[in-house]
Design an enzyme around this catalytic site. Sequence first.
Site, PDB file in Angstrom:
ATOM      1  N   GLU A   1       0.747  -1.296   0.013  1.00 43.87           N
ATOM      2  CA  GLU A   1      -0.154   0.052  -0.020  1.00 43.87           C
ATOM      3  C   GLU A   1       0.997   1.447  -0.048  1.00 43.87           C
ATOM      4  OE1 GLU A   1      -3.168   0.359   2.690  1.00 43.87           O
ATOM      5  OE2 GLU A   1      -3.381  -1.855   3.015  1.00 43.87           O
TER       6      GLU A   1
ATOM      7  N   ASP B   1       0.477  -3.124   5.341  1.00 39.78           N
ATOM      8  CA  ASP B   1      -0.623  -3.324   6.308  1.00 39.78           C
ATOM      9  C   ASP B   1      -0.667  -5.080   6.409  1.00 39.78           C
ATOM     10  OD1 ASP B   1      -3.103  -3.617   7.566  1.00 39.78           O
ATOM     11  OD2 ASP B   1      -4.155  -3.492   6.004  1.00 39.78           O
TER      12      ASP B   1
HETATM   13 MN    MN Z   1      -5.083  -2.893   3.909  1.00 38.01          MN
END
Ligand code: MN
Length: 442
Positions: free
Chosen positions: A215, A247
């Site tokens: 991300e 994440d």
């Molecule tokens: Mn995520």
Amino acid sequence: MSVALELNSTHDPQRRSWVVSANTVGGDFPIQNLPFAVFRRRARPDTFRGGVAIGDQIVDLAALTQAAIFSGEAGAAARAGAQSTLNALMQLGPSGAHALRQALSDALSEGSAMQSVLQPCLVPQLDAEYTLPARIGDYTDFFASIHHATAVGRLFRPDNPLLPNYQWVPIGYHGRSSSIGVSGQQFHRPRGQRLPPGQTLPVVGPSARVDYELELGIFVSTGNDLGDPIPIHEAEQHIFGMCILNDWSARDLQAWEYQPLGPFLAKNFATTISPWIITLEALAPFRVPFTRRAEDPEPLDYLSSPANRAGGAIDIRIEAWLQTALMRERGADAQRLSYSSFRHSYWTVAQLLTHHTVNGCNLQPGDLLGTGTQSGPMPAEAGSLLELSVGGAHPVQVGAEENRTFLQDGDRVILKAWCERPGTVRIGFGEAAGQMLPARAG
Ligand code: MN
């Protein structure tokens, strides 16, 4: 047009620095980049302070401030950035960061008369250690790649992969800021509750399906008052810059807990970001139009603007790499698992920020928004092992001797990002690396 889309002398591809390492073709930190981090010297740890990357060096903003090298708005921004977090600099908004960027770009340019006064403010990156660049009050993670949403939805709900709200609402959840760490973060394999396949009773224990998510992060600059939404044409004035974000996710915990309120303990055991924040101004040469497929609805009016259509998307190349314990033992290099671009995102940074405040929710300087896993349209562009292994059904070959469905103890995941485009100088984000250690005894 917002400041973020305009080009100025700091973007000039001809501009070179007297810091010779900044002129290396293909480097992350040429004079056109000038990203911010918070660092200190490793050998004789002093207080953390803000710095700006140039080549293989860091301009120490505390030293710069002490020497009173800049005055006016650039001097005020340098003072704000000299603190142990960048929140005060963020609070100044894009004009403060721009003034400092312009002053540094000029002072670091080849032939600048400032070279002799700036030289003593440089610290080699090799001698530095980093901490989180901001005090992150709140962290929100979005779900802005339709390719990721569809692929994951297919695994969790084969008959109903993409829920009907997806094409209208930038979906997100409130994450947890306490477990966000900077590149180099290590965490233990999380424990939690899951329902083993084919069973009717849940168990508690170490997750068997730990994954990464590729991300980008978005740091908020000036905030908004409670009750005061940020319209899309002003959204980018409230964004300081972007970083890389991993994440980490425990898929077995997630599958059992996510309905009806979304991710909880499957996500908040660790999140790793890169130390460097690339300002939106530095990203200006890499803007691309925001488009939708013909079969998709146009966003509602509050999520649409001429500037967002013309250049709301950003072509940020993103990669995930894996280095296993065995690879380290053998002295083997990390292996690239996937490659994609943030240009494929279903929502732009302006849309994410505007949607976050449409109900009056107040954002504050240093708040962090995650873009959600950025998977591209092709299966090989997937930003997680869940997708690359198709839910664990197809192990991914790693090096000559191993494969992976999900992460093993000792695995180190390295996320990278950069921008390049003909006629511009490539800029890089550095990396966000993190490692999973064995679970603690239960
Ligand atoms: Mn995520």
